[in-house]
Write a protein that holds these residues in place. Structure first.
Motif, mmCIF file in Angstrom:
data_model
loop_
_atom_site.group_PDB
_atom_site.id
_atom_site.type_symbol
_atom_site.label_atom_id
_atom_site.label_comp_id
_atom_site.label_asym_id
_atom_site.label_seq_id
_atom_site.Cartn_x
_atom_site.Cartn_y
_atom_site.Cartn_z
ATOM 1 N N GLN A 286 6.073 -2.302 -5.619
ATOM 2 C CA GLN A 286 5.135 -1.312 -6.154
ATOM 3 C C GLN A 286 4.900 -0.190 -5.154
ATOM 4 O OE1 GLN A 286 3.822 -1.163 -9.300
ATOM 5 N NE2 GLN A 286 3.174 0.844 -8.584
ATOM 6 N N GLN A 287 4.850 -0.545 -3.858
ATOM 7 C CA GLN A 287 4.660 0.476 -2.833
ATOM 8 C C GLN A 287 5.841 1.437 -2.805
ATOM 9 O OE1 GLN A 287 1.903 0.913 -0.985
ATOM 10 N NE2 GLN A 287 2.848 2.796 -0.231
ATOM 11 N N VAL B 178 13.888 1.818 -4.236
ATOM 12 C CA VAL B 178 13.192 1.081 -5.295
ATOM 13 C C VAL B 178 14.074 -0.029 -5.832
ATOM 14 C CG1 VAL B 178 12.251 1.253 -7.635
ATOM 15 C CG2 VAL B 178 11.687 2.993 -5.942
ATOM 16 N N ASP C 94 13.466 -4.046 -5.624
ATOM 17 C CA ASP C 94 13.480 -4.892 -6.809
ATOM 18 C C ASP C 94 14.391 -6.103 -6.607
ATOM 19 O OD1 ASP C 94 12.902 -5.546 -9.563
ATOM 20 O OD2 ASP C 94 14.892 -4.831 -10.055
ATOM 21 N N LYS D 225 6.560 -8.256 -4.482
ATOM 22 C CA LYS D 225 6.197 -7.466 -5.670
ATOM 23 C C LYS D 225 5.317 -6.288 -5.267
ATOM 24 C CE LYS D 225 4.476 -10.710 -8.320
ATOM 25 N NZ LYS D 225 3.907 -11.351 -9.538
ATOM 26 N N MET D 226 4.402 -6.514 -4.326
ATOM 27 C CA MET D 226 3.570 -5.410 -3.847
ATOM 28 C C MET D 226 4.410 -4.375 -3.097
ATOM 29 S SD MET D 226 0.441 -5.769 -4.846
ATOM 30 C CE MET D 226 1.225 -6.283 -6.389
ATOM 31 N N THR E 214 7.033 8.085 -6.261
ATOM 32 C CA THR E 214 6.251 8.815 -7.261
ATOM 33 C C THR E 214 5.510 9.983 -6.631
ATOM 34 O OG1 THR E 214 5.972 6.842 -8.637
ATOM 35 C CG2 THR E 214 4.389 8.624 -8.946
ATOM 36 N N LYS F 41 7.709 2.181 -5.317
ATOM 37 C CA LYS F 41 7.559 3.027 -6.495
ATOM 38 C C LYS F 41 6.492 4.093 -6.274
ATOM 39 C CE LYS F 41 9.014 -0.419 -9.932
ATOM 40 N NZ LYS F 41 8.596 -1.202 -11.123
ATOM 41 N N ASP F 42 5.383 3.709 -5.645
ATOM 42 C CA ASP F 42 4.314 4.684 -5.376
ATOM 43 C C ASP F 42 4.802 5.780 -4.436
ATOM 44 O OD1 ASP F 42 2.645 3.241 -6.988
ATOM 45 O OD2 ASP F 42 1.613 2.211 -5.359
ATOM 46 N N GLN G 191 -6.964 -1.755 -3.641
ATOM 47 C CA GLN G 191 -5.964 -1.413 -4.647
ATOM 48 C C GLN G 191 -4.612 -0.992 -4.076
ATOM 49 O OE1 GLN G 191 -7.528 1.192 -7.749
ATOM 50 N NE2 GLN G 191 -9.605 0.728 -7.141
ATOM 51 N N ALA H 260 -1.139 -0.918 -2.697
ATOM 52 C CA ALA H 260 -0.115 -1.964 -2.725
ATOM 53 C C ALA H 260 0.334 -2.361 -1.322
ATOM 54 C CB ALA H 260 1.087 -1.491 -3.546
#
Length: 471
Positions: free
Chosen positions: A128-129, A39, A43, A124-125, A135, A131-132, A251, A253
């Motif tokens: 987010q991916q 992650v 970033d 950015k996507m 998660t 992070k997903d 939706q 990412a």
């Protein structure tokens, strides 16, 4: 010393109380996102893409450069003021400022800006991916800890039941009121139940270790996790894999990221093609200079002087008298020289690419190949996504059905065990029948716990694909 011991005792008590604090799912996810290497790297890549995008936009602005030059000439040199040869030490200075702007280059810069913007959005996507991904992995590991806790608690409760029977049969066996085999059968079952506790406790510690490693935290045996609300265990789920797939296309990412990469590759082709067109520039320049040898003559007066020329007057030579202007040469000061020597230029420039060893055309061909590869990556990503959703849907459906069946099976075996226990306590049946009923209930109860959390895992995976908040 007393104060020191009090302080140490206070710190130890604070640490003990903090170590007993239960970790919530939200805290686990936030910690994992903060500590996860992938992650953090994603970033940083997004930050680099942002810088590249901003830099490409800045290339549309005109440039501005200034030059200052100071020096000393010794011996025979050219006077920068008069451009004549002089033989003296001269201090000189020159100053210039220039600016230019690109007026046309086949929209290469404009498409480069669009390319970098799409790359930035894609990064950015991808962030987010990342992070997903961490998660969903943390959620699965968190549920693994809860599942292991429930199984361990269930095995401990089973031992309590068996211990009571062993204690009761021990008294009866000592009095000779039962067959010894019934007593030893229950003692053997108690050992099995105790071994199950050891195994399940080890499984719980392994689940804790898996969770803590995902959070990049050291192992903590005292880790406790907070229970999830009961609504998380709803198995009456009606999901349509086709609808989930369509929602994921809008939706998810990862899908957005590969789509943006494809668009970026297309814009990159146009950007490189723009380099085949002529480039039109406009430039402006202002210059001035200074020389310590620069002087200026100032008028002082006019006087009559006898010259070497003469005229013949009545046979006599008479000298000619003429006017002579006298001047005083004074050095020109620094400020006046900079002001007087200033000059400006304006120009248009046209750069026509006639031949460059086909470098640009080769880059265009490579860019087209990259674009086709991006299309294939996007198509493959969508195909894999659809297959993963269909597999997750089948797994969730079968898990939900299994959970419902196990729920009814536990009820049946519970009723059966209660009857067997009553008969066994009354001496109307053997230990074999009792243990069969008990093992059936124990095994089914454990399977129900596993199935419950298995369903939650499957449903969370589908939520992940739908892009809904996971916590």
């Amino acid at each position: 010393m007393k104060k020191v011991f009090v302080y140490i005792a206070f710190m130890l008590s604070s640490y003990a109380s903090n170590s007993q604090t239960k970790l919530t799912l939200r805290e686990a996810i936030e910690t994992g996102l903060k500590n996860n290497l992938q992650v953090n790297q994603s970033d940083l890549l997004a930050q680099k893409a942002d810088i590249g995008y901003r830099q490409s936009r800045a290339t549309m602005l005109p440039d501005l450069n200034a030059i200052a030059n100071h020096g000393t000439n010794q011996g025979r040199s050219i006077d920068p003021f008069t451009n004549g040869f002089i033989d003296q030490n001269v201090n000189y200075a020159s100053y210039s400022a220039s600016s230019s702007i690109l007026l046309f280059n086949g929209s290469s810069l404009q498409n480069r800006i669009k390319t970098n913007k799409l790359d930035f959005e894609a990064s950015k996507m991808e962030l987010q991916q990342a992070k997903d991904n961490i998660t969903i992995n943390i959620i699965l590991a968190y549920l693994g800890v809860l599942s292991a806790q429930d199984i361990l608690e269930q095995s401990r409760s089973l031992v309590l039941v068996t211990e009571k029977q062993v204690e009761r049969l021990g008294i009866l066996n000592d009095a000779g009121a039962i067959t010894p085999s019934d007593y030893y059968d229950l003692k053997g079952q108690l050992a099995n139940d105790q071994i199950a506790i050891v195994d399940n406790a080890a499984a719980l510690e392994t689940a804790k270790l898996d969770l803590l490693q995902l959070l990049n935290l050291p192992y903590d045996k005292s880790l406790q996790v907070e229970r999830l609300p009961t609504e998380s265990f709803n198995v009456n789920s009606t999901e349509d894999p086709a609808a989930i797939y369509q929602a994921a296309l809008d939706q998810f990412a990862q899908i957005k990221a590969v789509n943006l990469r494809t668009q970026s590759a297309e814009k990159n082709i146009r950007s490189i093609k723009g380099e085949l067109f002529p480039r039109l520039f406009f430039g402006a320049n202002v210059n001035t200079n200074y020389s310590s040898a620069a002087t200026q003559a100032f008028f002082v007066n006019s006087v009559d002087v006898t010259s070497n020329d003469y005229v013949d007057f009545n046979g006599s030579q008479v000298s000619v008298i003429r006017k002579q202007d006298n001047y005083d040469n004074r050095k020109i000061n620094f400020g006046n020289q900079l002001k007087n020597n200033k000059f400006t230029t304006f120009n248009f420039g046209l750069n026509v690419p006639l031949f460059n060893a086909s470098q640009v055309r080769s880059r265009v061909k490579i860019a087209k190949i990259d674009f086709k590869n991006s299309e294939l990556v996007e198509l493959n990503t969508k195909t894999q996504l659809q297959q993963s959703i269909e597999r997750a849907y089948v797994n969730m459906s079968s898990t939900a059905e299994k959970y419902n069946i196990l729920t009814e099976q536990v009820k049946a075996f519970d009723t059966s065990f209660r009857g067997a226990e009553i008969r066994f306590n009354a001496g109307a049946t053997t230990s074999v029948d009792y243990l069969i009923a008990k093992n059936n209930l124990d095994r089914t109860t454990i399977n129900l716990i596993i199935s419950k959390y298995d369903f939650i895992l499957r449903s969370k995976v589908l939520d992940y694909y739908k892009g809904v908040p996971l916590w």
